[in-house]
Design a protein around this motif. Structure first.
Motif, PDB file in Angstrom:
ATOM      1  N   ILE A 287     -16.845 -56.467   3.722  1.00  0.00           N
ATOM      2  CA  ILE A 287     -17.348 -57.153   2.358  1.00  0.00           C
ATOM      3  C   ILE A 287     -17.993 -56.323   1.604  1.00  0.00           C
ATOM      4  N   PRO A 288     -19.122 -55.354   2.179  1.00  0.00           N
ATOM      5  CA  PRO A 288     -19.914 -54.649   1.321  1.00  0.00           C
ATOM      6  C   PRO A 288     -19.245 -52.986   1.155  1.00  0.00           C
ATOM      7  N   GLU A 289     -18.135 -52.825   1.849  1.00  0.00           N
ATOM      8  CA  GLU A 289     -17.610 -51.812   1.395  1.00  0.00           C
ATOM      9  C   GLU A 289     -16.849 -51.497   0.099  1.00  0.00           C
ATOM     10  N   ARG A 290     -17.347 -50.132  -0.462  1.00  0.00           N
ATOM     11  CA  ARG A 290     -16.999 -50.225  -1.737  1.00  0.00           C
ATOM     12  C   ARG A 290     -15.543 -49.585  -1.939  1.00  0.00           C
ATOM     13  N   ASP A 302      -7.897 -54.492   2.407  1.00  0.00           N
ATOM     14  CA  ASP A 302      -7.974 -55.072   3.626  1.00  0.00           C
ATOM     15  C   ASP A 302      -9.325 -54.580   4.334  1.00  0.00           C
ATOM     16  N   GLU A 303      -9.763 -53.309   4.078  1.00  0.00           N
ATOM     17  CA  GLU A 303     -10.873 -53.046   4.467  1.00  0.00           C
ATOM     18  C   GLU A 303     -12.109 -52.867   3.521  1.00  0.00           C
ATOM     19  N   ALA A 304     -11.989 -53.196   2.408  1.00  0.00           N
ATOM     20  CA  ALA A 304     -13.131 -53.127   1.301  1.00  0.00           C
ATOM     21  C   ALA A 304     -12.932 -54.166   0.166  1.00  0.00           C
ATOM     22  N   TRP A 305     -14.085 -54.987   0.044  1.00  0.00           N
ATOM     23  CA  TRP A 305     -14.056 -56.010  -0.884  1.00  0.00           C
ATOM     24  C   TRP A 305     -15.093 -55.467  -1.870  1.00  0.00           C
ATOM     25  N   ASN A 306     -15.711 -54.621  -2.199  1.00  0.00           N
ATOM     26  CA  ASN A 306     -16.279 -54.011  -3.034  1.00  0.00           C
ATOM     27  C   ASN A 306     -17.807 -54.957  -3.598  1.00  0.00           C
ATOM     28  N   LEU A 307     -18.179 -55.586  -2.499  1.00  0.00           N
ATOM     29  CA  LEU A 307     -19.321 -56.417  -2.832  1.00  0.00           C
ATOM     30  C   LEU A 307     -20.749 -56.015  -2.049  1.00  0.00           C
ATOM     31  N   ASN A 308     -20.688 -54.886  -2.261  1.00  0.00           N
ATOM     32  CA  ASN A 308     -22.117 -54.256  -1.697  1.00  0.00           C
ATOM     33  C   ASN A 308     -23.418 -54.911  -2.487  1.00  0.00           C
ATOM     34  N   PRO A 309     -24.465 -55.510  -1.702  1.00  0.00           N
ATOM     35  CA  PRO A 309     -25.542 -55.973  -2.216  1.00  0.00           C
ATOM     36  C   PRO A 309     -26.328 -55.011  -2.980  1.00  0.00           C
ATOM     37  N   ARG A 310     -25.999 -53.789  -2.743  1.00  0.00           N
ATOM     38  CA  ARG A 310     -26.961 -52.736  -3.531  1.00  0.00           C
ATOM     39  C   ARG A 310     -26.387 -52.555  -4.921  1.00  0.00           C
ATOM     40  N   ASP A 311     -25.147 -52.965  -5.401  1.00  0.00           N
ATOM     41  CA  ASP A 311     -24.567 -52.666  -6.327  1.00  0.00           C
ATOM     42  C   ASP A 311     -24.741 -53.886  -7.507  1.00  0.00           C
TER      43      ASP A 311
END
Length: 567
Positions: A287-290, A302-311
């Protein structure tokens, strides 16, 4: 390796590059271990067995229950890494205090003496009773191995030099510093995991939701377990990132209906737990993986949703914190591992927004038929990410009580150009949705401590005079031997009802007539033996001594004991 749900069809290979895998059940006991099980023992980590600094930490695995946690409070060595950079927005979420809640003790006391499967069978997840602000009684079920206290300790050798290990990865050799944390393993067991950070030696700032060296991140969590192949204790490492808050499932008491929860901190037995580790494979780390700018297609990987809460979102102002919390709920609400899904937070089909490769869009190819759950990324009852469901869950004829147990509302759907999706637009309250793959089948979310087809986790054991009993993590007591029947059978009460909610058992061998004592969650004590008598536990009695020895505080004021009989 991602394990598919029994009820799901495997999507065609062509869709796997774009589909996001709903393996968010790192919050489920089995699935947290699956994420680790996919990792081979790191040879570079084995070299650390010779270091005295490591050997001293292995002794922590044998620490028992609350005493282990209380001992951690006295540790001052954490000061070197107290410059932990947590997210203030996440820390503003509600904290939960469960006091000195009793949980059943586990069989395993030394994790390094157990294999992955043994750890899963004999080490149930931590389960704590809690009452929501509206009066709903729930059990907060934590994932195994993942809940951490804030602060990390720099591991040094006998000469005071920082310990590092080097892994050869796709980009080449990477040097990782070895840091030690404090975490909950399962039930009442605390343990000392190692976390590997690519930050420079000597740096004191570690940031949550980061993995890169220049941002102060953590990339691996490692623990020492027995390798089933050769019986040797080795370090196994799982890739992911350190995250703020404590997350797991809220299981509504009296039902088997789970719902994800998220809190800033959990206070239990005088200890405060404020963070967790998110495995990248088989966990929430996707989920947070960019997603690198050059790899963005407008859909989750598969292994990245680009929803990092720091972004920030596309507008450059709105943070992705609500998206992160919402995705956590979407990914784990229906408790399905290995089912391919497509999350979206942009109404490009139903809300009139233009397609954007920087966001997660609706109607990905292969995901145009089954809207599943929706959210707005906000919390209700202080800890529960808000959820809406598709009309399938609301239909009583489908035999699924999950939505009604939690009074979950139905989200409006829309069909545009042959794609059925949640109607994300300004006039509707939900802001994110998730569609199942077109070949997937619906499934009612039902909590279970054990995977389908597996042996249900054993919480405790007791044996006396040729009889054996096991307390299972579903609260049942099974016994066999000369006091009962020759084969394992569920123990029943004198009115022929199954004895449920059992949390522990003890063999009272000192009694005139050997008996096995069981304790239920409500504090009542029950006896199985040749002499069936009513019994009031007192401090001076054999049961009182037993209560003192095992620190079963509530048993001293329990109801009358009752005789149990096997069928």
């Amino acid at each position: 390796m991602v394990r598919a749900d029994d009820s799901a069809l495997t999507p065609p290979a062509a869709s796997r590059g774009q589909a996001a895998t709903n393996s968010g059940n790192a919050m489920n006991a089995m699935n947290a271990m699956n994420a680790m099980n996919a990792m081979n023992a790191m040879n570079a980590m084995n070299a650390m067995n010779a270091m005295n600094a490591m050997n001293a930490m292995n002794a922590m695995n044998a620490m028992n229950a609350m005493n282990a946690m209380n001992a951690m409070n006295a540790m001052n060595a954490m000061n070197a890494m107290n410059a932990m950079n947590a997210m203030n927005a996440m820390n503003a979420m509600n904290s939960v205090n469960v006091g000195n809640a009793f949980v059943p003790s586990t069989v395993i006391s030394d994790l390094s003496a157990a294999t992955f499967r043994e750890l899963d069978n004999f080490c149930p997840p931590t389960r704590l009773p809690y009452t929501l602000p509206n009066g709903t009684a729930v059990d907060l079920v934590l994932p195994k191995l993942l809940t951490l206290q804030q602060g990390l300790e720099v591991v040094k050798d006998v000469n005071g030099v920082e310990v590092t290990v080097t892994f050869t990865e796709a980009s080449g050799p990477v040097v990782y510093r070895v840091l030690a944390g404090r975490a909950l393993a399962c039930a009442d067991r605390a343990y000392r995991p190692f976390l590997l950070s690519p930050t420079p030696v000597g740096s004191t700032v570690i940031k949550t939701f980061e993995v890169d060296a220049d941002k102060g991140g953590v990339r691996y969590l490692c623990l020492k377990l027995k390798d089933a192949n050769d019986g040797q204790a080795k370090y196994f490492c799982g890739k992911g990132m350190l995250a703020d808050g404590v997350t797991g499932y809220a299981l509504k008491q009296g039902t088997q209906s789970p719902r994800p929860f998220f809190i800033s901190s959990l206070i239990w037995g005088g200890n405060t737990w404020t963070q967790h580790f998110e495995f990248l494979t088989g966990g929430l780390g996707s989920i947070p993986e960019r997603i690198a700018a050059g790899s963005r297609t407008g859909y989750a990987l598969d292994e990245a949703w680009n929803l990092n809460p720091r972004d920030l979102r596309l507008d450059g102002v709105t943070t992705k914190q609500a998206d992160y919390l919402g995705a956590l709920a979407l990914k784990t609400a229906t408790n399905r591992n290995g089912v391919y899904v497509s999350p979206y937070n942009r109404g490009n089909s139903t809300g009139g927004a233009a397609f954007s490769t920087a966001e997660l869009n609706q109607c990905e190819a292969g995901y145009k038929t089954y809207p599943d759950v929706a959210t707005d990324g906000q919390l209700e009852q202080g800890i529960l990410p808000r959820l809406w469901v598709s009309d399938w869950y609301a239909n009583a004829y489908n035999g699924c009580s999950w939505a009604s147990d939690w009074s979950l509302p139905t989200a409006a759907q829309a069909t545009v150009n042959g794609c059925t999706t949640f109607d994300i637009k300004a006039g509707n309250p939900f802001t994110m949705g998730l569609n199942l793959h077109d070949s997937a089948q619906r499934r009612c979310p039902t909590w279970t401590n054990c995977d389908v087809g597996s042996f249900c986790c054993v919480v405790d054991t007791a044996a006396t005079s040729g009889s054996n009993c096991v307390v299972k993590s579903d609260g049942k007591l099974e016994c066999w031997g000369n006091l009962v029947s020759p084969r394992p059978d569920a123990v029943r009460t004198e009115d022929s009802q199954p004895l449920t909610d059992v949390v522990a058992a003890y063999a009272n061998k000192a009694a005139a007539s050997p008996r096995i004592v069981a304790r239920r969650r409500d504090g009542s004590v029950w006896f199985l033996g040749t002499a069936c008598v009513s019994y009031v536990p007192t401090i001076g009695s054999s049961c009182g001594a037993y209560a003192k020895r095992r620190d079963w505080r509530r048993s001293r004021r329990s109801a009358l004991g009752r005789c149990m009989t096997a069928p």
